[in-house]
Write an enzyme that holds these catalytic residues in place. Structure first.
Site, PDB file in Angstrom:
ATOM      1  N   TYR A 172       1.011  -1.283  -0.012  1.00  0.00           N
ATOM      2  CA  TYR A 172       0.134  -0.074  -0.030  1.00  0.00           C
ATOM      3  C   TYR A 172       0.920   1.240  -0.003  1.00  0.00           C
ATOM      4  CZ  TYR A 172      -3.914   3.067   1.635  1.00  0.00           C
ATOM      5  OH  TYR A 172      -4.824   4.091   1.541  1.00  0.00           O
ATOM      6  N   LYS A 222       0.868   4.150  -2.809  1.00  0.00           N
ATOM      7  CA  LYS A 222       0.383   5.483  -2.462  1.00  0.00           C
ATOM      8  C   LYS A 222       1.741   6.441  -2.743  1.00  0.00           C
ATOM      9  CE  LYS A 222      -3.907   4.897  -1.404  1.00  0.00           C
ATOM     10  NZ  LYS A 222      -4.716   5.545  -2.227  1.00  0.00           N
TER      11      LYS A 222
END
Length: 303
Positions: free
Chosen positions: A164, A168
């Site tokens: 993640y 991001k």
């Protein structure tokens, strides 16, 4: 919010808008006069399954309040379908809010390729596909606003979120480059790193704090960044709980060694404290500014 932040005749795509942050964004854009394409595949937070009802409910909310909206149920990995739906329904695109996301949290040693690949596909490839499909239309009309959704997990790291965090922070790299490429066509590109009480963060945030981190406390920034009133580009903004702050890179002034004879690992060790000293730190805005100290060092030792 100022009355100057209006979206008369403007069309906004919000991905992952069936709940949480995306829903709040879509509702606020519609309240300010935008025609909204509410995209949501309707899958789980793990990226499994699909359900059309999530996007449909948000569209119903917008229409009941007198707004204009259409539901789209395509995956963001098929971004061209989402963009074409907006064109077919409304005839143009002005704002793209890349909000869709999933979580596959595991420590790195327990993570498998499926966990890594799916997070990459939804966050990075999905945002690329939607934005890439919209980009020619924004260029041709000489106007556009694009917002990417980054995360503090990418900026600062977070235990169990290597996939993640990678995705991001990668989106912020895309933000910076598209901001440079889009500026001449009046396409402004920014990123947010939001904290909100949504189904993706439920259980990760203490309940008493979760209840106060309303998604609606993030959306005013997103709507402003999507407006003509905003002239910011390439920015990264942390936002949540009624607070907004701009984040920027910072770099120490470093240490310059003579490039002709070179230097050793022992020289690095001897100067390590100075290399890591942020007093008087630099804040490069682009690649040219980022090279300043290195070029100054070359000039210092030039023959």
């Amino acid at each position: 919010m100022s009355e100057s932040v209006q979206f008369q005749d403007k069309v906004v795509i919000v991905t992952g808008a069936g709940g949480g942050l995306g829903r709040a964004h879509a509702l606020l854009f519609a309240r300010h006069g935008a025609k909204v394409l509410v995209n949501d595949l309707g899958g789980s937070t793990q990226g499994e399954g699909a359900n059309a009802s999530a996007a449909d409910r948000v569209v119903a909310e917008i229409r009941e309040a007198g707004g204009i909206a259409e539901a789209n149920h395509d995956s963001v990995t098929e971004g061209e379908k989402i963009v074409q739906h907006a064109l077919d329904a409304f005839g143009r695109i002005d704002v793209v809010v890349n909000n869709a996301g999933i979580l596959r949290d595991k420590t790195f040693h327990k993570m498998d390729d499926g966990d890594w690949d799916l997070v990459y596909r939804v966050h990075v490839e999905g945002a690329y596909k939607v934005t890439r499909a919209a980009w020619p239309h924004l260029r041709e009309q000489g106007y556009g606003r694009v917002i990417f959704t980054a995360s503090t997990s990418g900026i600062y790291g977070n235990f169990g979120q290597s996939n993640y965090g990678m995705a991001k922070l990668g989106l912020y790299g895309l933000t910076r480059t598209l901001a440079l490429e889009g500026r001449k066509n009046n396409i402004l590109v920014n990123a947010i790193a939001p904290t909100g009480g949504t189904r993706m963060t439920e259980g990760l945030i203490p309940p008493q704090v979760f209840e106060r981190l309303k998604p609606e406390l993030v959306s005013p920034l997103v709507v402003y960044l999507g407006s003509e009133a905003c002239q910011e580009t390439s920015g990264l903004f942390e936002v949540g709980g009624g607070w907004i702050g701009k984040t920027r890179w910072e770099r120490s002034l470093g240490v310059g060694f003579n490039p002709e004879p070179g230097f050793s690992p022992e020289d690095v060790a001897a100067h390590w404290e100075q290399i890591c000293d942020f007093e008087g730190a630099a804040h490069p805005k682009d690649n040219i500014e980022a090279l300043k100290e290195m070029m100054d060092n070359l000039q210092k030792y030039s023959l």
